[in-house]
Design an enzyme around this catalytic site. Sequence first.
Site, PDB file in Angstrom:
ATOM      1  N   LYS A 107      10.477   2.799   3.411  1.00  0.00           N
ATOM      2  CA  LYS A 107       9.450   1.811   3.792  1.00  0.00           C
ATOM      3  C   LYS A 107      10.095   0.466   4.136  1.00  0.00           C
ATOM      4  O   LYS A 107       9.687  -0.206   5.099  1.00  0.00           O
ATOM      5  CB  LYS A 107       8.448   1.642   2.652  1.00  0.00           C
ATOM      6  CG  LYS A 107       7.615   2.901   2.412  1.00  0.00           C
ATOM      7  CD  LYS A 107       6.904   2.833   1.071  1.00  0.00           C
ATOM      8  CE  LYS A 107       6.018   4.043   0.836  1.00  0.00           C
ATOM      9  NZ  LYS A 107       5.540   4.127  -0.554  1.00  0.00           N
ATOM     10  N   VAL A 131       3.587   3.041   5.225  1.00  0.00           N
ATOM     11  CA  VAL A 131       4.077   1.966   4.355  1.00  0.00           C
ATOM     12  C   VAL A 131       2.908   1.354   3.595  1.00  0.00           C
ATOM     13  O   VAL A 131       1.919   0.920   4.196  1.00  0.00           O
ATOM     14  CB  VAL A 131       4.805   0.865   5.166  1.00  0.00           C
ATOM     15  CG1 VAL A 131       5.303  -0.235   4.229  1.00  0.00           C
ATOM     16  CG2 VAL A 131       5.960   1.448   5.957  1.00  0.00           C
ATOM     17  N   ILE A 186      -2.814  -0.428   2.667  1.00  0.00           N
ATOM     18  CA  ILE A 186      -2.713  -1.832   3.093  1.00  0.00           C
ATOM     19  C   ILE A 186      -2.361  -1.890   4.583  1.00  0.00           C
ATOM     20  O   ILE A 186      -1.376  -1.295   4.996  1.00  0.00           O
ATOM     21  CB  ILE A 186      -1.596  -2.583   2.324  1.00  0.00           C
ATOM     22  CG1 ILE A 186      -1.788  -2.453   0.820  1.00  0.00           C
ATOM     23  CG2 ILE A 186      -1.527  -4.045   2.744  1.00  0.00           C
ATOM     24  CD1 ILE A 186      -0.635  -3.056   0.014  1.00  0.00           C
TER      25      ILE A 186
HETATM   26  N1  HSE Z   1       4.772   8.122  -3.341  1.00  0.00           N
HETATM   27  C1  HSE Z   1       4.389   6.947  -2.665  1.00  0.00           C
HETATM   28  C2  HSE Z   1       4.192   5.826  -3.672  1.00  0.00           C
HETATM   29  C3  HSE Z   1       3.125   7.185  -1.897  1.00  0.00           C
HETATM   30  O1  HSE Z   1       4.149   6.082  -4.872  1.00  0.00           O
HETATM   31  O2  HSE Z   1       4.086   4.679  -3.255  1.00  0.00           O
HETATM   32  C4  HSE Z   1       2.779   6.077  -0.958  1.00  0.00           C
HETATM   33  O3  HSE Z   1       3.683   6.027   0.100  1.00  0.00           O
END
Ligand code: HSE
Length: 431
Positions: A204, A131, A135
Site C-alpha cells: 500500500k 489501499v 477510505i
Molecule cells: N488485510 C488488510 C488489512 C485488508 O488488514 O488492512 C485491507 O487491505
Amino acid sequence: MRVGIGILGFGTVGGALLRKLVEEGSSVSTKTGLEIEVVRVAVRDLAKDRPVALADGVLTDNPLEVVNDPGVQLVVEIMGGEEPAGDLVAAALRAGKPVVTANKALIASRGEELIGIAGQSGVPLLFEAAVAGGIPIIRPLSETLAGEQIDRVLGIVNGTTNYILTKMTEEGAEYKAALAEAQELGYAESDPTADVSGADAAAKAAILASLAFGTWVGSDRVYTEGIEHIGATDVRIAAELGYVIKLLAVAENTAEGISVRVHPAVVPAAHPLAVIRGATNAVFVEGPSFHELLFAGPGAGGAPTATAVLGDVVDAARELLAGAQVAPPIRFQPGRVLDFESATTTWYLRLEVADRPGVLAQVAGVFADNDVSIKSVWQEGEDDGATLLLVTHANNEGRQRASAAALRSLEVVRDVAAVIRVEGAGPTPNL
Ligand code: HSE
Ligand code: NAP
C-alpha cells in the site's frame, strides 16, 4: 442503462459486494441509473456454502470463463494473490474490458505494466479498495491532488495490525488471540503473514508513494518491518512514557530522492494517529499548498472494502457507457528511490544492561562515537536486571544502526532488546 459485470472471487469482499449488488441493487440503480447485472462469478471451490444466492450458471471455478464471457463488459478482481489474478486482469484489459481490483499485492508488483495496458486499451483500471479499505485515498491522490506537489504521506494502512496493537495496548491482549480475532472479523489477508510482516502495508505504501510523487516505486524498494517482534513489555513502557506503538507507512519526497518505509513506530499519545483504533486506517498527505489533509475510516473488512469496489464499478461503468477512451490518471516519471540507510530517523531503544558505575558512560560513548545525540534516558530495575530506555535525536538511519551494532558488542550490554523508531514527535499536525 445496463452493464454486465464478472467477478473473480466470492470471499470476504466478494460476499459483501454481491450482497450489495444482488440484495441491495436497487439503491445503485436509484442513485445512478445504472443496472449492474452480475453475469459470472469465479470461485475456487464450487461446493462451498455462499452467503448470497446466485442464479444457476453464474458460478464457475474457471476464472477465464468470466473474463472471456461476451456478456461480461467489466471485470472485478477480488480473488487476491499476484497470480493468476495478474494475468486475468491483463487479459481483461487487453480485451478492452475495464477492471476494478482491490488487490494491492498485484498493483504494487505489476501496477505500472497493468496501468500501461489499460492505457493502450483506453479503458480504466481502478483500485480504490487496494489501499486503506473503505477510505477514498486513491482518487484524491490521482485526481484531486494530481496538480499538486506532495512532500509526505504518513499513515496507518493495515487494519489487522492496528487491531492487534490496539487490543494489546488497551486490553493487554495476547498477540496471537488478537490476530485470531482480526482473522475472524475478515480484516486479515488469506495468509495473515502478509499483514503482520508489514508486506501488506508495504504494498500500500508503494502504491501511495507512486501516485503521490509520480514515480513508480515497487514494493521491493520499501523498507519493511512487521509487528512480530513487538511484545507486551514495549507496549507497556510506551504507554508509561506517554506513547503508543503503531505500524506506520511513511513516504517522503526530498531533494535527495524518494524514501518509503513501513515499520512499527512509537507515536506520542497526543498525535492524531495515536487515537486511530482497531481496524481504522488514517493517512496524512502533506504538501506546500494544502498543508495537511487527513483521510480516515474503516481500513479493512468486507463491507467497507466493497463500498470502495462498488464506487469504482459505478465509475468504470459510466466511462464504459460514455464510450470514451480513458487515459491513465498519472504519467510516471523516472526518479531516485533512496535506500532506507540514508533516511533520517529517531530511535527508541530498550537495553538490558549491568547496573554498575560507568555503564551509562559506555553506552553514551557509543552514541557519541557514531555522532548520534541522545534526547532522553530512563532506567528501570537495578543490580542484575537494569533496563535502559533511550530516545535519540533525529539522525541518519545508518548511523543509528551502527550505534546499535556497537552496543551489542559491549560487555555491559546484555541485550539490545528492542529498537523501535519514533514518529510524530515534532510539531503536532495543525488539523
Ligand atoms: N488485510 C488488510 C488489512 C485488508 O488488514 O488492512 C485491507 O487491505
Ligand atoms: P478471500 O476471503 O480469501 O476470498 C478470495 C476469493 O477468491 C474466494 O472466493 C476464493 O474462492 C476466490 N479465489 C481465490 N483464488 C482463486 C482462483 N485461483 N480461482 C478462482 N477463485 C479463486 O479474500 P478477501 O479478503 O475477500 O480479499 C480479496 C482481495 O481484496 C485481496 O486482494 C485482498 O488483499 C483485498 N482486500 C481485502 C480486504 C479485506 O478486508 N478482506 C480489504 C481490502 C482489500 P473460494 O471461496 O472458493 O475459496
